[in-house]
Design an enzyme around this catalytic site. Structure first.
Site, PDB file in Angstrom:
ATOM      1  N   ASP A   1     -41.291  48.869  -3.977  1.00 24.43           N
ATOM      2  CA  ASP A   1     -41.919  50.134  -4.314  1.00 24.43           C
ATOM      3  C   ASP A   1     -40.980  51.238  -3.819  1.00 24.43           C
ATOM      4  O   ASP A   1     -40.104  51.000  -2.977  1.00 24.43           O
ATOM      5  CB  ASP A   1     -43.326  50.258  -3.719  1.00 24.43           C
ATOM      6  CG  ASP A   1     -44.149  51.290  -4.494  1.00 24.43           C
ATOM      7  OD1 ASP A   1     -43.544  52.129  -5.192  1.00 24.43           O
ATOM      8  OD2 ASP A   1     -45.388  51.284  -4.397  1.00 24.43           O
TER       9      ASP A   1
HETATM   10  C1  BGC Z   1     -45.919  53.987  -6.550  1.00 25.51           C
HETATM   11  C2  BGC Z   1     -45.467  53.007  -7.625  1.00 25.51           C
HETATM   12  C3  BGC Z   1     -44.506  53.703  -8.555  1.00 25.51           C
HETATM   13  C4  BGC Z   1     -43.353  54.298  -7.757  1.00 25.51           C
HETATM   14  C5  BGC Z   1     -42.350  55.022  -8.605  1.00 25.51           C
HETATM   15  C6  BGC Z   1     -44.752  54.683  -5.869  1.00 25.51           C
HETATM   16  O1  BGC Z   1     -45.174  55.703  -5.025  1.00 25.51           O
HETATM   17  O2  BGC Z   1     -46.686  53.287  -5.585  1.00 25.51           O
HETATM   18  O3  BGC Z   1     -46.569  52.515  -8.352  1.00 25.51           O
HETATM   19  O4  BGC Z   1     -44.047  52.786  -9.515  1.00 25.51           O
HETATM   20  O5  BGC Z   1     -43.872  55.214  -6.814  1.00 25.51           O
HETATM   21  O6  BGC Z   1     -42.912  56.202  -9.082  1.00 25.51           O
END
Ligand code: BGC
Length: 782
Positions: free
Chosen positions: A224
């Protein structure tokens, strides 16, 4: 297509530095290229309800799908698969190789801020829809990335909280949808921010076992965003790619760790190999090409709305008779909430409201009745954005379409971001003007400085820092008919995030007058349709909900309208459960979820009966907040125990004998069904149902199992299979529901099956199961 041998040969051409460089992003949304081996950068984009594309820019719009909760409500793998194809086509249009979706976390509690991004509270339903989504996207040559592995059901302290979950619940409930997606061949997977049983997921042993070892996952584990926070612990785990980059704790530190013998180089090689394998699949490696996606069929967006709309209650008012005068009430009737908040957000290519859609077909009046969102409204007009240097020299300038600027050109030497506009003053009075962002913020109105504050960075959470930073507002008296010159400036620091905002709200209308207008509109019409909504701030990544009540005075609005007109239908425009205290009194209740850009047209199809409301609840709706079974969604001292074990959702309601407002699986449609008979044939339950209504329809036949005499603890009942049938009025049809072996297995270190009879409960929802097969008619392990 390169075979594994060829990919390994390419890995062998790179030295340690070159390999490690590939393991972190090249930028926020891209991986690194490596010309030496013909590798171009891979482009990532958020989903799941559309493909935003790399970056946030309102001029680059996207097709907006219904929220995953709505897709969950379709119980329709075929439709979800076709939507996957649409997403692949969108990805290709936007140059995206890897879609960061679907979300396979569960509705553990209705309070979860990202509830709307997940399909369901049930592992089997989530797994089946997740598989359909993954296959649909990947059949179009784009990688799907099931996320967030695993147990990411809470947003509070989301970067750090540690979920404590028992082995059985972990395997049977939370890992199960991911396991299914891996079995379906997912090319990538995202590890979560949170920890599980003492280890952050970006360095958790679960990434190796079961993910890579037992399940044989051959894809790439993407972190993530910003989740990798260690060098050695994460590198020796199954974590493969650290996003974004090039910063982060791998890079040179990882090279040193390998040289010091703390991380085996073979682990680095395996990660690079997985990256190349993914690159070959999406055509990012010289000599490879991706499968072509299908041609985008945008009509699916409208079809998906009726297929996911759930009719909770109907006293006969629906579908609406032709020729009626309709009062459409509520702010959401003209300004629908088409999506939830956070990283899944995008700029819809188009939007239609219920009011727009009904206006073309009937005599319609609108009244907002109440206001529900007191957040500042970004200026919804052309603005000038300038990036200034230390001495106010202009380094970059562009015209944009909104006062909410999440990203603009990155220019070396940038010191200030300025947003300015000439605001048409539509009413005389006290306007609220607001600015948002991190760093020093100033606001000038007509050349006068009215605000000068410093907003210190108070979070690491990208969903707050780059999307929804705190705001500061002032009230300024403006004269109607003039134009006010607004200039907002934000001083940029190393770490001050991407987002800036300039917002302006006119003096609010008188609340009593607004309500009275809505009541009058209802009284003068044949039918009142009240749209009640949450907001994308209430249902958003980065925070959990603290109440399930509708915001503002919406309950009072429904009651006032109902008192004026008994033919009141309420449309609930939310991503997840809200309390509906008037639900037994109104004539009809429909859930439209966050319906995406075709929300208005799709809902009109249902209201006028062109299509039936095909949805069934993917999650149980409580009647009272105090009844919600799983409420411990807030970590205590960083720890979040999943004490309910296997009893998630309807399972918990069934165990406690408390009746919810609407059970998992419930949804009426426009016809009625009689469950006639059922029998088990090995692993198939054959169910005969008759359409007893006067129009054709689709029924989702649900099969639950229970095991009252079990030697192991089990949920009171659990979903074991479902199948949809369609039938004409009076017709009787047979549903064939296949029961996977996993539905009769339990985890005891390995998958085991208890011998003996499983009681089969069959019906239209988890709480209503008119057919029951026991003893010699029961299901037995095959
Ligand atoms: C989220 C993810 C997302 C990523 C990129 C994170 O804060 O938890 O679901 O894909 O950001 O935007």
């Amino acid at each position: 297509m390169h075979d594994d041998h060829e990919l390994a040969r390419l890995v062998g051409k790179l030295d340690l530095h070159a390999k490690v460089r590939l393991l972190a992003g090249g930028s926020v949304w891209r991986s690194c290229a490596e010309p030496l081996i013909g590798l171009r950068a891979l482009t990532f984009s958020d989903g799941p309800a559309g493909v935003r594309g790399p970056g946030w820019d309102e001029r680059r719009t996207s097709l907006a799908l219904p929220s995953p909760t709505a897709l969950g409500a379709t119980w329709d793998e075929e439709l979800v698969g076709r939507l996957g194809g649409l997403l692949a086509a969108e990805s290709r249009r936007k140059g995206v190789d890897v879609l960061l979706a679907p979300v396979l976390n569960l509705h553990r509690t209705p309070y979860g801020g990202r509830h709307f991004e997940c399909f369901s509270e049930d592992p089997l339903l989530t797994a089946r829809l997740g598989v359909a989504y993954v296959r649909g996207v990947q059949a179009g040559g784009v990688a799907a990335t099931p996320k967030h592995f695993v147990a990411n059901e809470t947003e509070t302290d989301r970067l750090t909280h540690d979920v404590r979950v028992g082995d059985r619940a972990l395997h049977e409930v939370y890992l199960a949808p991911f396991e299914a997606a891996v079995e379906a061949g997912a090319w990538a997977l995202m590890s979560a921010y949170n920890g599980v049983n003492g280890h952050p997921m970006s360095e958790n042993p679960l990434l190796t076992s079961p993910l890579k070892d037992e399940w044989g996952f051959a894809g790439l584990v993407v972190s993530d965003w910003g989740a990798v926070r260690t060098t050695v612990a994460s590198a020796v785990s199954g974590q493969d790619l650290s996003m974004p980059g090039p910063w982060g704790p791998w890079g040179d530190q990882l090279v040193s760790a390998v040289e010091a013998g703390d991380v085996a180089e073979s682990l680095v090689d395996d990660k690079v190999f997985r990256l190349l394998k993914l690159a070959a699949r999406v055509g990012a490696l010289e000599g490879t090409s991706a499968i072509e996606p299908p041609v985008a069929d945008e009509s699916l967006l409208r079809e998906a709305v009726s297929a996911s709309t759930v009719l909770l209650r109907n006293n006969g008012v629906l579908p609406l008779a032709p020729g009626l005068r309709i009062a459409v009430i509520g702010p959401g009737a003209t300004a629908p909430r088409v999506q939830g908040g956070g990283s899944s957000g995008l700029y819809p290519a188009a939007e239609n409201s219920l009011f727009d859609a009904l206006s073309t077909r009937a005599e319609v009046v609108h009244a907002a009745g109440v206001r529900i969102d007191d957040r500042p409204t970004p200026v919804d007009a052309p603005v000038l954005v300038r990036v200034l240097g230390q001495d106010d020299e202009v380094l970059f300038r562009e015209h944009r379409l909104t006062g909410r600027i999440l990203e603009t050109e990155e220019v070396p030497g940038a010191a200030v971001l300025e947003i300015s506009t000439g605001l048409p003053v539509t009413r005389t009075g006290l306007w609220r003007i607001a600015v948002a962002g991190y760093g020093r913020l100033t606001l000038d109105v007509d050349g006068v400085r009215v605000l000068d504050v410093v907003q210190p960075v108070d979070t690491d959470d990208p969903a707050v820092k780059h999307l929804r930073p705190p705001h500061h507002s002032v009230e300024v008296r403006l004269t109607g008919g003039t134009e006010a010159e607004l200039v907002a400036r934000r001083e940029l620091g190393e770490d001050s995030g991407m987002a800036s905002m300039l917002a302006a709200d006119p003096p609010p209308p008188d609340a009593a007058e607004e309500l009275a207008a809505a009541v009058a509109a209802a009284r003068e019409s044949d039918v009142a349709v009240v749209v009640v909504s949450t907001t994308d701030a209430i249902e958003s990544e980065g925070r959990d909900r603290h109440t399930l009540a509708l915001p503002g005075e919406q309950d009072a609005l429904v009651r006032a309208v109902l008192a004026a007109n008994p033919h009141t239908v309420v449309v609930v425009n939310s991503g997840g459960p809200v309390l509906l205290p008037w639900r037994e009194d109104v004539a009809g209740v429909l859930l439209t979820w966050f319906p995406g850009q075709e929300g208005g047209n799709g809902l009109a199809d249902v209201l006028f009966g062109d299509r039936e409301p095909g949805g069934r609840l993917p999650t149980t709706w409580p009647g009272l907040e105090s009844d919600v079974p799983v409420k411990d969604y807030l970590p205590v001292a960083g720890s979040l125990p999943y004490e309910e074990g296997l009893d998630v959702g309807y399972r918990a309601w069934a165990a406690r004998d408390v009746v919810p407002a609407y059970w998992f699986g419930h949804g009426l449609g426009y016809t009625t069904w009689h469950y006639e008979e059922a029998r088990v044939e090995r692993d198939v339950v054959r169910v005969r149902v008759r359409n007893t209504g006067d129009r054709s329809g689709r029924e989702v036949v649900q099969v639950y199992l229970s095991r009252p005499d079990s030697a192991v603890a089990r949920p009171q009942r659990w979903l074991a299979g479902f199948a949809a049938v369609t039938a004409e009025p009076g017709q009787s049809v047979e549903a064939l529901v296949r029961i996977p072996r996993r539905a009769i297995s339990h985890w005891a270190g390995t998958w085991e099956v208890e011998p003996g009879a499983f009681t089969v409960l069959i019906g239209p929802n988890a709480g209503v199961t008119p057919l029951r097969l026991t003893s010699e008619n029961a299901l037995r392990p095959w």
